[in-house]
Design an enzyme around this catalytic site. Sequence first.
Site, PDB file in Angstrom:
ATOM      1  N   LYS A  60      54.459 -25.121  69.450  1.00  0.00           N
ATOM      2  CA  LYS A  60      53.540 -25.388  70.570  1.00  0.00           C
ATOM      3  C   LYS A  60      54.329 -25.575  71.856  1.00  0.00           C
ATOM      4  O   LYS A  60      53.982 -25.016  72.900  1.00  0.00           O
ATOM      5  CB  LYS A  60      52.729 -26.670  70.299  1.00  0.00           C
ATOM      6  CG  LYS A  60      51.574 -26.478  69.357  1.00  0.00           C
ATOM      7  CD  LYS A  60      50.971 -27.804  68.968  1.00  0.00           C
ATOM      8  CE  LYS A  60      49.994 -27.613  67.813  1.00  0.00           C
ATOM      9  NZ  LYS A  60      49.646 -28.845  67.134  1.00  0.00           N
ATOM     10  N   GLN A 104      49.044 -34.844  67.130  1.00  0.00           N
ATOM     11  CA  GLN A 104      49.190 -34.043  65.915  1.00  0.00           C
ATOM     12  C   GLN A 104      48.680 -34.825  64.698  1.00  0.00           C
ATOM     13  O   GLN A 104      49.025 -35.993  64.509  1.00  0.00           O
ATOM     14  CB  GLN A 104      50.676 -33.662  65.726  1.00  0.00           C
ATOM     15  CG  GLN A 104      50.951 -32.750  64.554  1.00  0.00           C
ATOM     16  CD  GLN A 104      50.369 -31.349  64.734  1.00  0.00           C
ATOM     17  OE1 GLN A 104      50.245 -30.846  65.843  1.00  0.00           O
ATOM     18  NE2 GLN A 104      50.000 -30.728  63.630  1.00  0.00           N
ATOM     19  N   ASP A 127      42.010 -30.305  71.671  1.00  0.00           N
ATOM     20  CA  ASP A 127      41.734 -30.056  70.255  1.00  0.00           C
ATOM     21  C   ASP A 127      40.230 -30.002  69.968  1.00  0.00           C
ATOM     22  O   ASP A 127      39.819 -29.534  68.906  1.00  0.00           O
ATOM     23  CB  ASP A 127      42.317 -31.197  69.404  1.00  0.00           C
ATOM     24  CG  ASP A 127      43.598 -30.819  68.703  1.00  0.00           C
ATOM     25  OD1 ASP A 127      43.759 -29.630  68.376  1.00  0.00           O
ATOM     26  OD2 ASP A 127      44.418 -31.715  68.458  1.00  0.00           O
TER      27      ASP A 127
HETATM   28  N1  GUN Z   1      47.074 -30.573  62.210  1.00  0.00           N
HETATM   29  C1  GUN Z   1      46.727 -29.404  61.633  1.00  0.00           C
HETATM   30  N2  GUN Z   1      45.968 -28.657  62.463  1.00  0.00           N
HETATM   31  C2  GUN Z   1      45.833 -29.376  63.586  1.00  0.00           C
HETATM   32  C3  GUN Z   1      45.184 -29.124  64.819  1.00  0.00           C
HETATM   33  O1  GUN Z   1      44.537 -28.094  65.047  1.00  0.00           O
HETATM   34  N3  GUN Z   1      45.279 -30.110  65.746  1.00  0.00           N
HETATM   35  C4  GUN Z   1      45.961 -31.267  65.520  1.00  0.00           C
HETATM   36  N4  GUN Z   1      45.975 -32.178  66.479  1.00  0.00           N
HETATM   37  N5  GUN Z   1      46.572 -31.524  64.393  1.00  0.00           N
HETATM   38  C5  GUN Z   1      46.524 -30.578  63.438  1.00  0.00           C
END
Ligand code: GUN
Length: 304
Positions: A60, A104, A127
């Site tokens: 990311k 996350q 998100d």
């Molecule tokens: N962990 C796995 N997929 C995601 C996601 O799309 N967003 C976040 N914040 N954590 C994750």
Amino acid sequence: MTSDIETGSKLIDGKAIAATLRARVAEHVARLRDTYGITPGLAVVLVGEDPASQVYVRNKNRQTKEAGMASFEYRLTEDTQEQELLDLIGRLNADQAVHGILVQLPLPAHLNADLVINAIDPAKDVDGFHISNVGLLATGQKAMVPCTPLGCLMLLRDHLGDLAGKEAVVVGRSNIVGKPMAQLLLRESCTVTVAHSRTRDLGEVCRRADILVAAVGRPAMVPGEWVKPGATVIDVGINRVEPEGGGKARLVGDVDFDSAAQVAGAITPVPGGVGPMTIACLLANTVTAACRAAGLPEPEGLTA
Ligand code: GUN
């Protein structure tokens, strides 16, 4: 038997579609910078040492910078107290240089993920997990849309165009993928069924689908016999499978690719299908958030 070449022509190339989306994001970022002096900023918060999460966060960070955006990374130790995390979110909410905040998941067990997510300013919740965004999406209002289902929708639109009237079956009912995916498909006027581990005659239900989305997190659990001939299959699963007797782990989807590809009209591979779309959509959501924060018109083609 379908030949390899025919199977290849059925592939939905998430990698290529994500690259196109990232290029579009980078164009908007350049325009925001050159015309308005705005650099969209994304803050990513990682608590603990989960290896898969570390890989995601690194990717990311890299892709955010490649798109010309500002990337802020916060790595907190496994034993971080809830208040410390809430204080950080409070500071990020107030920071004008931060347009998107992502915490996350999964969080360590001693932290209340709902409380933490709902502390994020909904306008910065790239998100789309904040309860306000969940409610906005469910009621068909303008929301921040969760990245993975948004990516799936973009793949479906790219491949099928108008989705109205199609039978869609979503296997999996998670808050991150299954439920928002169902909401998005409903918004596209599909007839939507959400199936899950307790669904009776799951194969029968899946065989109804013109659009089959598998998001259960179980390697190869959807066999080709569950796929209607000609259906479009979107495989959200990314499961690490250790080969018996050792060797390198393989990444496997929730769909048994080889058998499903024989009958499907089109199918996403794993890796290289949905995966690359998720981060591309995160970047897109951050640009959308930056435009909304500045009261600018939203860029075309970045959200659902
Ligand atoms: N962990 C796995 N997929 C995601 C996601 O799309 N967003 C976040 N914040 N954590 C994750």
